[in-house]
Motif scaffolding. Sequence first.
Motif, short mmCIF file in Angstrom:
data_model
loop_
_atom_site.label_atom_id
_atom_site.label_comp_id
_atom_site.label_asym_id
_atom_site.label_seq_id
_atom_site.Cartn_x
_atom_site.Cartn_y
_atom_site.Cartn_z
N ALA A 527 -3.93 -12.81 -3.87
CA ALA A 527 -4.31 -12.15 -5.12
C ALA A 527 -3.51 -10.86 -5.27
CB ALA A 527 -5.80 -11.86 -5.13
N VAL A 528 -3.02 -10.62 -6.47
CA VAL A 528 -2.22 -9.43 -6.75
C VAL A 528 -3.13 -8.22 -6.90
CG1 VAL A 528 -0.64 -8.33 -8.40
CG2 VAL A 528 -0.39 -10.77 -7.84
N ALA A 529 -2.77 -7.12 -6.23
CA ALA A 529 -3.53 -5.88 -6.33
C ALA A 529 -2.87 -4.88 -7.27
CB ALA A 529 -3.68 -5.24 -4.94
N GLU A 530 -1.54 -4.88 -7.33
CA GLU A 530 -0.81 -3.92 -8.16
C GLU A 530 0.65 -4.34 -8.22
OE1 GLU A 530 0.05 0.93 -8.36
OE2 GLU A 530 -1.31 0.12 -6.84
N ARG A 531 1.34 -3.85 -9.26
CA ARG A 531 2.80 -4.05 -9.37
C ARG A 531 3.44 -2.72 -9.71
NH1 ARG A 531 3.75 -9.73 -9.89
NH2 ARG A 531 1.96 -10.87 -10.73
N ARG A 532 4.56 -2.43 -9.09
CA ARG A 532 5.36 -1.24 -9.42
C ARG A 532 6.83 -1.62 -9.33
NH1 ARG A 532 2.98 3.77 -5.80
NH2 ARG A 532 0.74 3.36 -6.15
N GLY A 533 7.46 -1.81 -10.47
CA GLY A 533 8.88 -2.14 -10.49
C GLY A 533 9.18 -3.38 -9.69
N ASP A 534 10.04 -3.23 -8.68
CA ASP A 534 10.43 -4.36 -7.84
C ASP A 534 9.48 -4.60 -6.67
OD1 ASP A 534 12.58 -4.92 -9.43
OD2 ASP A 534 14.05 -3.89 -8.17
N TRP A 535 8.33 -3.97 -6.70
CA TRP A 535 7.36 -4.13 -5.62
C TRP A 535 6.08 -4.78 -6.13
CZ3 TRP A 535 7.79 -2.66 -0.40
CH2 TRP A 535 9.00 -2.03 -0.05
N THR A 536 5.48 -5.61 -5.30
CA THR A 536 4.20 -6.24 -5.60
C THR A 536 3.24 -5.95 -4.45
OG1 THR A 536 5.20 -8.04 -6.88
CG2 THR A 536 2.99 -8.42 -6.00
N TRP A 539 -3.77 -8.19 -1.82
CA TRP A 539 -4.89 -7.90 -0.93
C TRP A 539 -4.69 -8.70 0.35
CZ3 TRP A 539 -6.89 -3.69 -2.30
CH2 TRP A 539 -7.16 -3.37 -3.63
N TYR A 540 -4.76 -7.98 1.48
CA TYR A 540 -4.36 -8.57 2.77
C TYR A 540 -5.15 -7.88 3.88
CZ TYR A 540 -1.00 -10.00 6.48
OH TYR A 540 -0.40 -10.53 7.59
N LEU A 541 -5.96 -8.62 4.60
CA LEU A 541 -6.74 -8.08 5.72
C LEU A 541 -7.58 -6.88 5.32
CD1 LEU A 541 -4.18 -8.30 8.69
CD2 LEU A 541 -6.02 -9.89 8.14
N GLY A 542 -8.11 -6.88 4.08
CA GLY A 542 -8.97 -5.81 3.64
C GLY A 542 -8.26 -4.57 3.15
N GLN A 543 -6.95 -4.67 2.86
CA GLN A 543 -6.17 -3.51 2.42
C GLN A 543 -5.12 -3.94 1.42
OE1 GLN A 543 -3.73 -2.32 6.02
NE2 GLN A 543 -4.51 -4.32 6.66
N LYS A 544 -4.51 -2.96 0.79
CA LYS A 544 -3.43 -3.23 -0.15
C LYS A 544 -2.11 -3.26 0.62
CE LYS A 544 -3.75 -1.26 -4.19
NZ LYS A 544 -3.68 -0.27 -5.31
N ALA A 545 -1.36 -4.34 0.47
CA ALA A 545 -0.11 -4.52 1.21
C ALA A 545 1.02 -4.79 0.24
CB ALA A 545 -0.25 -5.68 2.19
N TRP A 546 2.13 -4.07 0.41
CA TRP A 546 3.25 -4.13 -0.53
C TRP A 546 4.43 -4.92 0.05
CZ3 TRP A 546 3.10 -1.92 -5.39
CH2 TRP A 546 2.05 -1.04 -5.64
N PHE A 547 5.11 -5.67 -0.82
CA PHE A 547 6.36 -6.32 -0.42
C PHE A 547 7.35 -6.24 -1.57
CE2 PHE A 547 3.84 -9.69 -2.32
CZ PHE A 547 4.74 -10.43 -3.08
N GLN A 548 8.61 -6.25 -1.21
CA GLN A 548 9.67 -6.21 -2.22
C GLN A 548 9.74 -7.54 -2.94
OE1 GLN A 548 12.78 -4.70 0.63
NE2 GLN A 548 13.24 -3.31 -1.06
N ASN A 549 9.78 -7.46 -4.29
CA ASN A 549 9.76 -8.67 -5.10
C ASN A 549 10.59 -8.46 -6.36
OD1 ASN A 549 9.01 -11.27 -5.92
ND2 ASN A 549 7.12 -10.57 -6.89
N PRO A 550 11.90 -8.20 -6.21
CA PRO A 550 12.73 -7.88 -7.38
C PRO A 550 12.85 -9.06 -8.33
CG PRO A 550 14.08 -8.19 -5.41
CD PRO A 550 12.66 -8.20 -4.95
N ALA A 551 12.90 -8.77 -9.61
CA ALA A 551 12.94 -9.82 -10.63
C ALA A 551 14.18 -10.70 -10.50
CB ALA A 551 12.89 -9.19 -12.02
N LYS A 552 15.31 -10.11 -10.08
CA LYS A 552 16.55 -10.89 -9.99
C LYS A 552 16.59 -11.78 -8.75
CE LYS A 552 19.49 -7.74 -12.66
NZ LYS A 552 20.72 -6.90 -12.66
N ASN A 553 15.85 -11.43 -7.73
CA ASN A 553 15.82 -12.23 -6.50
C ASN A 553 14.41 -12.20 -5.94
OD1 ASN A 553 16.68 -13.77 -4.31
ND2 ASN A 553 17.28 -11.98 -3.12
N PRO A 554 13.46 -12.86 -6.63
CA PRO A 554 12.04 -12.73 -6.26
C PRO A 554 11.73 -13.36 -4.91
CG PRO A 554 12.32 -14.43 -7.92
CD PRO A 554 13.66 -13.75 -7.78
N THR A 555 10.79 -12.74 -4.20
CA THR A 555 10.29 -13.31 -2.96
C THR A 555 8.94 -13.98 -3.16
OG1 THR A 555 9.41 -11.13 -2.41
CG2 THR A 555 11.53 -11.72 -1.45
#
Length: 660
Positions: A527-536, A539-555
């Motif tokens: 489940a998505v908690a937040e988005r900021r630019g190229d980051w998504t 919710w992960y293990l009871g916390q907010k966890a961020w990963f790089q997810n650029p629009a041109k090369n999404p993960t």
Amino acid sequence: MRGHATDPARSTDPGHRRLRRAAGALASAALLLPLLGAAPADSGASATRLQRAFATAASEYHVPQSLLLAVSYLQSRWDTHAGAPSVTGGYGPMHLTDARTALANAPHHSEGTEDARGDSSRPALHPTAEVPTQAELPPRLRTLTKAAELTGLPAQQLRTDPAANVAGGAALLAAAQRDLAEPLSADPADWYGAVARFSGADDTVTAAAYAADVYDVLRTGEERTTDEGQLVALAARPELAPETAQLKRTGLRKGSAAGTECPATVSCEWIPAPYEEFGEGDYGNHDLGNRPAGQSIRYIVVHDTEGAWEGVLNMVQDPTYVSWNYTLRSTDGHIAQHVKAKDVAWHAGNWYVNAKSIGLEHEGFLANPDAWYTEAMYRTSARLVKYLAAKYGIPLDRQHILGHDNVPGPTTSTVSGMHTDPGPYWDWRHYFTLLGRPFERTAHVRGDSGVVTIRPDYSSNRPTYTGCVTSGQACATHGSSEVRLYSQPDTASALVKDIGTHPSGDGTSSIGVNDIGSRVSTGQQYAVAERRGDWTAIWYLGQKAWFQNPAKNPTAVSAVGAVVTPKDGLTEVPVYGRAYPEASAYPADVPAQAVSPLPYKLPAGQKYVAGEKVPGEYYYAVKFDTASHRVVVGKDQYYEIQFGHRVAFVRAADVRLTLS
């Protein structure tokens, strides 16, 4: 776990130099896309180098070029792996084997602290079986030596030079064709027997399954950019019908799948794991059951063996060791079945999962990124999984097709000792494509989606890991199925915490190859908690966890899915590693098992992707005599959720289910 091999002695007899035969026009050359012309002197030259190597070798050894390409695709998908060996010591695009480079050091199930049975009602099982030394390698693991003799090329060149490697494969195919007294025909349909022999199999069932895959590639065609960035293509020949009668003349023993539970499209043999009593009332190495009548089968667990084929088979036949249902061989995808689906193998470290799963061990090594898996094994595994999934109604998704690293610890004390195979180098995206369930975008507007499916590009996704060879030292750079998670949208920030795997420290995970506390894997949904630019953020293990997810090369890609969140009025709910019944559900002759939560919590306001709703269930099987076995089913219901890298369970009474 990397090995180094000296060059095997090669003959200097001129008779072993490159064989010259009467040349003939190869009709298969016309089957290729027009990539064989003169290449420009810029980067375009490298894009056609490997394709030209196939053309040259085909002409030199009078092997149909399309056939050579199809065999190579099944071996390696045309990748070179920079000269590194596969898990069985196979090199280059043709997977020429010198398996002295791929011997294991430690048995898979005796590493770490995990109890493979995973049932606290019995004493923990920590087997100590050792991988036996191989007295002599079978011919299928020594094809590079033979290729060196046939071509006159040094073994080291066959390992590291893709063009030489392709030539070695062509020489082996031509030699097999001559051994069968078949002409060096330009028609790939005339090479069925040689392809069967090239597989290295010693029985007709395995050889036929391998050859069928090669001709399937020929019929469907392929086009792919390799790990060196070279485009290689093979045009489809849908009408191609090989001379399968040649199989009778190969001299291979008759294979038999008698007693196995395998699809007809794979090769399978029955090598049973022993159900035996020993010691003072102890027994091994699995439990007899009555599945799916007594209890459903809901999971398939993907393992890697951390050992070579022959040694692993010896271990599973040891009653004092542990068991799994199937082992798959890397060279050709051959399968050995050890435990019937109706019975319960001891493989996953969680008794609830064991009782409801089938375990598949794949010949391989987690911590050796260069020890790659063959396409033959991926394809055979996918066929087996599709067969089992259809037979037992198992959904083809990442909440039911689990890696061993996705199986939760059943209790708090077991979390840190759970296994982490098949690890970050197993190609889940390719595997699910072979399963016919590719990971696709299911929500059309990226910014509006409340769920994402993790889906990096395997080849270009190359996170740094440490500890493959030496603790703290970087592993070889390699493609990966996994994406790293940060506490803030910044790679300089700390990794997210996992208080289960790091209970004595601050909980922060590391980039160690076996530390899964801050990683998500391809195909998993969050489940998505937040988005900021190229980051998504998820919710992960009871916390907010961020990963790089650029629009041109999404993960990750947008998805739709059911999610759970704590019911109104609850600040947090417990998370479990198994879905066990309530105490009142147990009959008098079955001891009630503790419904013990894990150290994690699911806080209010957070959401987690939910799988199916299941009743609490426990299989009581702690004695050799099956008369005492019971399946206990409770009234309490649970949702399986994707909580961290591993799945987990929450009580349905504690959460609210919504569609995101």
